[in-house]
Design a protein around this motif. Structure first.
Motif, PDB file in Angstrom:
ATOM      1  N   PHE A  18       0.836  -1.192   0.000  1.00  0.00           N
ATOM      2  CA  PHE A  18       0.000   0.000   0.000  1.00  0.00           C
ATOM      3  C   PHE A  18       0.874   1.246   0.000  1.00  0.00           C
ATOM      4  O   PHE A  18       1.990   1.243   0.502  1.00  0.00           O
ATOM      5  CB  PHE A  18      -0.887   0.042   1.251  1.00  0.00           C
ATOM      6  N   ARG A  20       0.249   5.588   0.599  1.00  0.00           N
ATOM      7  CA  ARG A  20      -0.638   6.728   0.854  1.00  0.00           C
ATOM      8  C   ARG A  20       0.138   7.991   0.516  1.00  0.00           C
ATOM      9  O   ARG A  20       1.172   8.270   1.123  1.00  0.00           O
ATOM     10  CB  ARG A  20      -1.065   6.722   2.320  1.00  0.00           C
ATOM     11  N   ARG A 112       3.540   3.933   5.464  1.00  0.00           N
ATOM     12  CA  ARG A 112       2.982   3.829   4.103  1.00  0.00           C
ATOM     13  C   ARG A 112       2.578   5.184   3.533  1.00  0.00           C
ATOM     14  O   ARG A 112       1.719   5.247   2.644  1.00  0.00           O
ATOM     15  CB  ARG A 112       1.773   2.883   4.092  1.00  0.00           C
ATOM     16  N   VAL A 125      -4.611   6.936  -2.186  1.00  0.00           N
ATOM     17  CA  VAL A 125      -4.171   5.639  -1.673  1.00  0.00           C
ATOM     18  C   VAL A 125      -4.051   4.672  -2.837  1.00  0.00           C
ATOM     19  O   VAL A 125      -4.972   4.572  -3.663  1.00  0.00           O
ATOM     20  CB  VAL A 125      -5.150   5.073  -0.623  1.00  0.00           C
ATOM     21  N   THR A 126      -2.928   3.990  -2.950  1.00  0.00           N
ATOM     22  CA  THR A 126      -2.766   2.966  -3.984  1.00  0.00           C
ATOM     23  C   THR A 126      -2.393   1.641  -3.335  1.00  0.00           C
ATOM     24  O   THR A 126      -1.771   1.609  -2.273  1.00  0.00           O
ATOM     25  CB  THR A 126      -1.667   3.344  -4.998  1.00  0.00           C
ATOM     26  N   ALA A 127      -2.790   0.563  -3.978  1.00  0.00           N
ATOM     27  CA  ALA A 127      -2.476  -0.779  -3.485  1.00  0.00           C
ATOM     28  C   ALA A 127      -2.146  -1.670  -4.664  1.00  0.00           C
ATOM     29  O   ALA A 127      -2.863  -1.666  -5.671  1.00  0.00           O
ATOM     30  CB  ALA A 127      -3.659  -1.356  -2.708  1.00  0.00           C
ATOM     31  N   ILE A 166      -4.815   2.621   7.097  1.00  0.00           N
ATOM     32  CA  ILE A 166      -3.564   2.627   6.352  1.00  0.00           C
ATOM     33  C   ILE A 166      -2.494   3.475   7.041  1.00  0.00           C
ATOM     34  O   ILE A 166      -1.298   3.298   6.806  1.00  0.00           O
ATOM     35  CB  ILE A 166      -3.800   3.114   4.912  1.00  0.00           C
ATOM     36  N   LEU A 177      -5.623  -4.519   6.218  1.00  0.00           N
ATOM     37  CA  LEU A 177      -5.535  -3.810   4.944  1.00  0.00           C
ATOM     38  C   LEU A 177      -5.799  -4.744   3.765  1.00  0.00           C
ATOM     39  O   LEU A 177      -6.481  -4.378   2.800  1.00  0.00           O
ATOM     40  CB  LEU A 177      -4.161  -3.166   4.809  1.00  0.00           C
ATOM     41  N   LEU A 181      -8.849  -4.350   1.067  1.00  0.00           N
ATOM     42  CA  LEU A 181      -8.568  -4.292  -0.364  1.00  0.00           C
ATOM     43  C   LEU A 181      -9.373  -5.333  -1.121  1.00  0.00           C
ATOM     44  O   LEU A 181      -9.927  -5.059  -2.196  1.00  0.00           O
ATOM     45  CB  LEU A 181      -7.078  -4.491  -0.603  1.00  0.00           C
TER      46      LEU A 181
END
Length: 325
Positions: A18, A20, A112, A125-127, A166, A177, A181
């Motif tokens: 993850f 942020r 993160r 936010v990316t995952a 996160i 998390l 997701l």
């Protein structure tokens, strides 16, 4: 289980990476990790997403973005803003001006979390998702290389919880998390395939039909069962001719052709498992002997099942770390 359950069965997050990002315009971040699927959520503000070699697309607050195909992309306040930060996963990033040898400490704001200011107006936010197997590939093939799903009420509770979790570093944080997701991905995929202008995987929309949907669930639950068109028709309370015609209309291919394709996708994943053999996999997908299975597999996939077995064995012998099942 149904078609979407199976398509997502190998997509479960395990230790997903993850990131942020906190920013104040003008800003841009390049995401350069090599994963088959990245999910991004605009928690605050708007942004432009520009995959390498493609046109920029606007993502507004609350929208969810899916980027597939191992593509690097830039997220910024405007398409023309040059990336100031490059991110390769949660533990590797650098300032563009300093290059990959910089340690990134100056803009690591917390767990993160990266940014040039801790009080930015934009929050992304990316995952990253590591996906495994031919069954998952059916899902990826049905998605464009860039998907923007507009904000929906169903996303809000998960995004609010994700925004809180996160930034924490408590025991069991990664598991929380990962599960968030997973739930968000299912809702996003469902929302995307529900659009009338989108072509979902074969059979997806037929799940809403009481009789053909039941037949599809039976095929996915028991692919090894010796199904016939007459047997499936009987299970759904339809005549053989009416069932065959309706199945083909809704799914896009005849019942047994669909079953064969599904069996071969399942078989390809089984062949990659430790200790697999052509004979053992043949039985698991409904073939009494390896010869008949091999012929069917080569006809559908264009290569014999032994090719996958050799590739998997070769990777293990060379010490290549195999994806978790």
């Amino acid at each position: 289980m149904d078609l979407l359950d199976d398509l997502l069965s190998g997509v479960r997050a395990r230790g997903a990476t993850f990131c942020r990002s906190v920013a104040e315009p003008p800003w841009a971040v390049r995401f350069a990790s090599d994963t088959p699927l990245v999910l991004g959520a605009m928690l605050q503000g708007d942004a432009w997403i520009t995959p390498d070699g493609a046109e920029p697309v606007r993502a507004r607050e609350g929208d969810i973005v899916l980027v597939r195909g191992h593509r690097s992309f830039v997220v910024g306040d405007r398409p023309e803003t040059e990336a100031q930060i490059v991110v390769e996963g949660a533990d590797r990033c650098w300032l563009t001006a300093e290059g990959p040898d910089s340690d990134g400490c100056d803009f690591l704001l917390g767990p993160r979390t990266y940014g040039l200011t801790s009080k930015g107006s934009d929050l992304l936010v990316t995952a990253e998702y590591a996906m495994r197997g031919d069954v998952c590939e059916r899902l990826l093939r049905a998605l464009p290389e860039l998907v923007v799903v507009p904000a929906q009420p169903a996303f809000t509770p998960l995004l609010d919880l994700l925004s809180t979790e996160i930034a924490l570093e408590d025991p069991g944080q990664q598991v929380i998390l990962d599960r968030l997701l997973d739930m968000l991905l299912v809702r996003v995929v469902r929302a995307w395939f529900a659009r009338p202008d989108v072509e979902p995987p074969a059979g997806y929309r037929a799940l809403g039909d009481p009789q053909i949907g039941r037949a599809l669930r039976l095929l996915h639950d028991e692919p090894a069962r010796p199904w016939t068109v007459a047997g499936l028709a009987a299970e759904t309370g339809m005549s053989r001719a009416v069932f065959a015609r309706r199945f083909t209309e809704l799914v896009g291919r005849p019942p047994l052709a669909y079953l064969t394709e599904w069996r071969m996708a399942v078989a390809a994943d089984l062949l990659r498992e430790d200790g697999a053999s052509v004979t053992s996999v043949a039985r698991k997908v409904g073939y009494s002997d390896g010869f008949a299975f091999s012929n069917a597999f080569k006809r559908v996939r264009g290569e014999p099942p032994s090719t996958i077995l050799r590739a998997s064995a070769g990777g293990a012998a060379a010490g290549v770390r195999q994806p978790a099942p």
